[in-house]
Design an enzyme around this catalytic site. Structure first.
Site, PDB file in Angstrom:
ATOM      1  N   ASN A 128       7.895  12.434   6.289  1.00 55.66           N
ATOM      2  CA  ASN A 128       7.184  13.714   6.367  1.00 55.66           C
ATOM      3  C   ASN A 128       7.414  14.435   7.674  1.00 55.66           C
ATOM      4  O   ASN A 128       7.528  15.657   7.721  1.00 55.66           O
ATOM      5  CB  ASN A 128       5.676  13.440   6.284  1.00 55.66           C
ATOM      6  CG  ASN A 128       5.152  13.749   4.909  1.00 55.66           C
ATOM      7  OD1 ASN A 128       5.779  14.495   4.160  1.00 55.66           O
ATOM      8  ND2 ASN A 128       4.025  13.172   4.575  1.00 55.66           N
ATOM      9  N   PHE A 130      13.452  10.172   8.030  1.00 55.38           N
ATOM     10  CA  PHE A 130      13.589  10.947   6.779  1.00 55.38           C
ATOM     11  C   PHE A 130      12.230  11.121   6.122  1.00 55.38           C
ATOM     12  O   PHE A 130      12.121  11.497   4.969  1.00 55.38           O
ATOM     13  CB  PHE A 130      14.546  10.227   5.819  1.00 55.38           C
ATOM     14  CG  PHE A 130      14.058   8.848   5.416  1.00 55.38           C
ATOM     15  CD1 PHE A 130      14.345   7.759   6.213  1.00 55.38           C
ATOM     16  CD2 PHE A 130      13.303   8.662   4.265  1.00 55.38           C
ATOM     17  CE1 PHE A 130      13.877   6.490   5.869  1.00 55.38           C
ATOM     18  CE2 PHE A 130      12.832   7.394   3.916  1.00 55.38           C
ATOM     19  CZ  PHE A 130      13.120   6.305   4.726  1.00 55.38           C
ATOM     20  N   LYS A 161      -6.470   3.710  15.070  1.00 55.10           N
ATOM     21  CA  LYS A 161      -5.247   3.524  14.283  1.00 55.10           C
ATOM     22  C   LYS A 161      -5.433   2.280  13.432  1.00 55.10           C
ATOM     23  O   LYS A 161      -6.156   1.359  13.836  1.00 55.10           O
ATOM     24  CB  LYS A 161      -4.032   3.324  15.211  1.00 55.10           C
ATOM     25  CG  LYS A 161      -2.709   3.689  14.569  1.00 55.10           C
ATOM     26  CD  LYS A 161      -2.413   5.161  14.737  1.00 55.10           C
ATOM     27  CE  LYS A 161      -1.203   5.594  13.953  1.00 55.10           C
ATOM     28  NZ  LYS A 161      -0.795   6.962  14.292  1.00 55.10           N
ATOM     29  N   ASP A 179       0.415   7.714   8.159  1.00 55.68           N
ATOM     30  CA  ASP A 179       1.385   7.465   9.225  1.00 55.68           C
ATOM     31  C   ASP A 179       2.614   6.921   8.482  1.00 55.68           C
ATOM     32  O   ASP A 179       2.752   7.151   7.276  1.00 55.68           O
ATOM     33  CB  ASP A 179       0.817   6.472  10.260  1.00 55.68           C
ATOM     34  CG  ASP A 179       1.629   6.422  11.554  1.00 55.68           C
ATOM     35  OD1 ASP A 179       1.473   7.312  12.385  1.00 55.68           O
ATOM     36  OD2 ASP A 179       2.448   5.489  11.724  1.00 55.68           O
ATOM     37  N   TRP A 223      10.936  15.786   7.887  1.00 61.12           N
ATOM     38  CA  TRP A 223      11.017  16.893   6.927  1.00 61.12           C
ATOM     39  C   TRP A 223      10.444  18.173   7.523  1.00 61.12           C
ATOM     40  O   TRP A 223      11.095  19.223   7.534  1.00 61.12           O
ATOM     41  CB  TRP A 223      10.265  16.495   5.645  1.00 61.12           C
ATOM     42  CG  TRP A 223       9.996  17.600   4.689  1.00 61.12           C
ATOM     43  CD1 TRP A 223      10.930  18.321   4.007  1.00 61.12           C
ATOM     44  CD2 TRP A 223       8.712  18.126   4.316  1.00 61.12           C
ATOM     45  NE1 TRP A 223      10.296  19.255   3.225  1.00 61.12           N
ATOM     46  CE2 TRP A 223       8.947  19.161   3.384  1.00 61.12           C
ATOM     47  CE3 TRP A 223       7.393  17.818   4.656  1.00 61.12           C
ATOM     48  CZ2 TRP A 223       7.902  19.884   2.807  1.00 61.12           C
ATOM     49  CZ3 TRP A 223       6.362  18.538   4.075  1.00 61.12           C
ATOM     50  CH2 TRP A 223       6.615  19.562   3.169  1.00 61.12           C
TER      51      TRP A 223
HETATM   52  O1  2IT Z   1       0.260   9.698  14.866  1.00 62.86           O
HETATM   53  C1  2IT Z   1      -0.479  10.560  14.379  1.00 62.86           C
HETATM   54  O2  2IT Z   1      -0.955  11.468  15.062  1.00 62.86           O
HETATM   55  C2  2IT Z   1      -0.792  10.470  12.953  1.00 62.86           C
HETATM   56  N1  2IT Z   1      -0.298   9.574  12.300  1.00 62.86           N
HETATM   57  C3  2IT Z   1      -1.728  11.454  12.321  1.00 62.86           C
HETATM   58  C4  2IT Z   1      -3.137  11.017  12.466  1.00 62.86           C
HETATM   59  C5  2IT Z   1      -4.150  11.851  11.751  1.00 62.86           C
HETATM   60  O3  2IT Z   1      -5.315  11.447  11.796  1.00 62.86           O
HETATM   61  O4  2IT Z   1      -3.823  12.880  11.170  1.00 62.86           O
END
Ligand code: 2IT
Length: 445
Positions: free
Chosen positions: A239, A237, A125, A165, A242
């Site tokens: 992605n 609100f 991350k 994210d 949504w």
């Molecule tokens: O928390 C998550 O799973 C994401 N932000 C997506 C991570 C990704 O590599 O698609």
């Protein structure tokens, strides 16, 4: 033999001032400690100690110029948490609340979540304390370029594959990937969530929300229930909110709330129409407040400075950010007759809140299981990039559906209690932990 208390004392001492990381680790340790104590091979290989220590953490300075010509300095990070199962994989978060502790909790969760997808991905991350709110498009562009100038040294399609994210959507991925491509002079799938025109996968933008609703469908089906006619509260609100609102509506439910930092809106007629979301997406891209203008335009009720958990609903879907649902919220939801709670944000519920749901035998799905559809489709995007092909909407959707059903089945297998109640937290933690742990044992140290 491990003892939860001494283990956690150690984690807290070694990782001071990282309460979110402590919380995420503790939630997993509670579930898996018996499994570890029953399997001496895990203790011999120090799996617990190794799994909570990131492989490495990269921290860098991000220098960019705002529209007024002033130099701005932010901090960027990439936590390469664990690559046992595949290249580091996980999103980038741009939000003022981002700290190293936040990204460690997210990277730890991501490692386990990615293992649940059954696709070959490790966990990572990254992100920055950069706050995109109120920034112009050119400021976003300059920030993304500066961020990737540093990050590009540490990622690649077989090494570490970032995605979006909170605060990082299609536009930011485009700017970030554009800079990666410029610096490295290669067009490889080093990021996911790309636009479909330049290597992205169909369904990726809506995958987290869609996947969560497929998971919800499986939970309901187990109780001979359906989404038809259910009232749903969604927070957030972005992605994720949504995709969840759209799919819930398609499956016959009515989503009556969404929320932003300034409050929530209550829309009796349902928020899940394409017209309403098109309007919200426009507002979102201009980095403006979303919730209040929405209420005005569509004649819904705006409740300032509150969360939607006070509304009586059948299903609650936290889709905003960690710890957005606390014990008092959980009590209100249960008192108002909530039937299912599905975390779509990562660690959306405080520990006391999820404990309350479990204690009251409300089916509760943790984020690492229910929101794994997003990263699962990222994994499918990596496959398509590696094969130089692209799958149709139906092909990706079908694969996503299957993956979510498999995750649900594995939670039921490992999480069913003596009274028949499924503890999805336990199920998800044990399944994912064992998969990573067994591979770590096989790989040696
Ligand atoms: O928390 C998550 O799973 C994401 N932000 C997506 C991570 C990704 O590599 O698609």
């Amino acid at each position: 033999m491990y003892n939860l208390e001494t283990l956690m004392e150690d984690v807290e001492r070694k990782n001071p001032a990282q309460p979110e990381f402590h919380q995420a680790v503790k939630e997993v340790m509670r579930s898996v400690i018996d499994v570890v104590n029953e399997n001496p091979v895990y203790e011999k290989h120090k799996i617990l100690e190794r799994m909570i220590e990131p492989d490495r953490i990269i921290s860098f300075r991000v220098e960019w110029e705002d529209d007024a010509g002033n130099l701005q300095v932010n901090r960027g990070y990439r936590v390469q948490f664990n690559n046992t199962l595949g290249p580091y994989k996980g999103g980038l978060r741009f939000h003022s609340s981002v700290t190293i502790g936040t990204l460690k909790f997210l990277g730890f969760e991501q490692t386990l979540k990615n293992s649940l997808t059954t696709l070959p991905m490790g966990g990572g991350k990254g992100g920055s304390d950069f706050n995109p709110r109120g920034k112009s498009d050119t400021e976003i562009l300059r920030f993304c370029r500066a961020f990737m100038t540093e990050l590009s040294k540490y990622i690649g399609p077989t090494v570490d594959v970032p995605a979006g994210d909170i605060g990082v959507g299609a536009r930011e991925i485009g700017y970030l990937y554009g800079q990666y491509k410029r610096i490295r002079n290669e067009h490889t799938g080093a990021m996911t969530g790309k636009g479909v025109g330049y290597g992205g996968s169909l369904i990726r933008p809506e995958a987290t929300g869609f996947g969560a609703l497929y998971f919800a469908q499986a939970m309901l089906q187990r109780k001979s229930d359906t989404l038809e006619g259910k009232r749903v509260a969604v927070s957030g609100f972005g992605n994720v909110a949504w995709g969840a609102a759209m799919k819930a509506s398609q499956l016959g439910a009515t989503v009556v709330t969404i929320s932003g930092p300034d409050g929530y809106i209550y829309d009796e007629e349902g928020v899940g129409t394409p017209e309403k979301w098109a309007y919200m997406n426009l507002l979102r891209l201009s980095n403006n407040d979303v919730v209040a203008p929405y209420a005005q335009k569509f004649g819904a009720v705006f409740v300032p400075n509150k969360k939607p958990w006070e509304v009586a609903v059948d299903i609650a879907l936290p889709c905003a950010i960690q710890n957005e649902l606390g014990l008092e919220d959980a009590k209100m939801l249960v008192a108002n007759g909530v039937e299912y709670v599905i975390e779509v944000s990562n660690m959306g519920c405080r520990t006391e809140a999820l404990d309350y749901f479990i204690e009251h035998r409300i089916p509760f799905a943790p984020g690492k299981a229910a929101n794994a559809g997003g990263v699962a489709v990222s994994g499918l995007e990596m496959s398509q990039n590696a094969m130089h092909i692209s799958w149709s909407t139906d092909e990706v959707d079908e694969k996503l559906h299957q993956i979510m059903e498999k995750i649900h089945a594995s939670c039921v297998k490992e999480g069913t209690l003596d009274d028949g109640y499924v503890d999805y937290v336990k199920g998800a933690n044990i399944t994912s932990f064992k998969k990573v742990a067994d591979a770590m044992v096989q790989l040696g140290y």
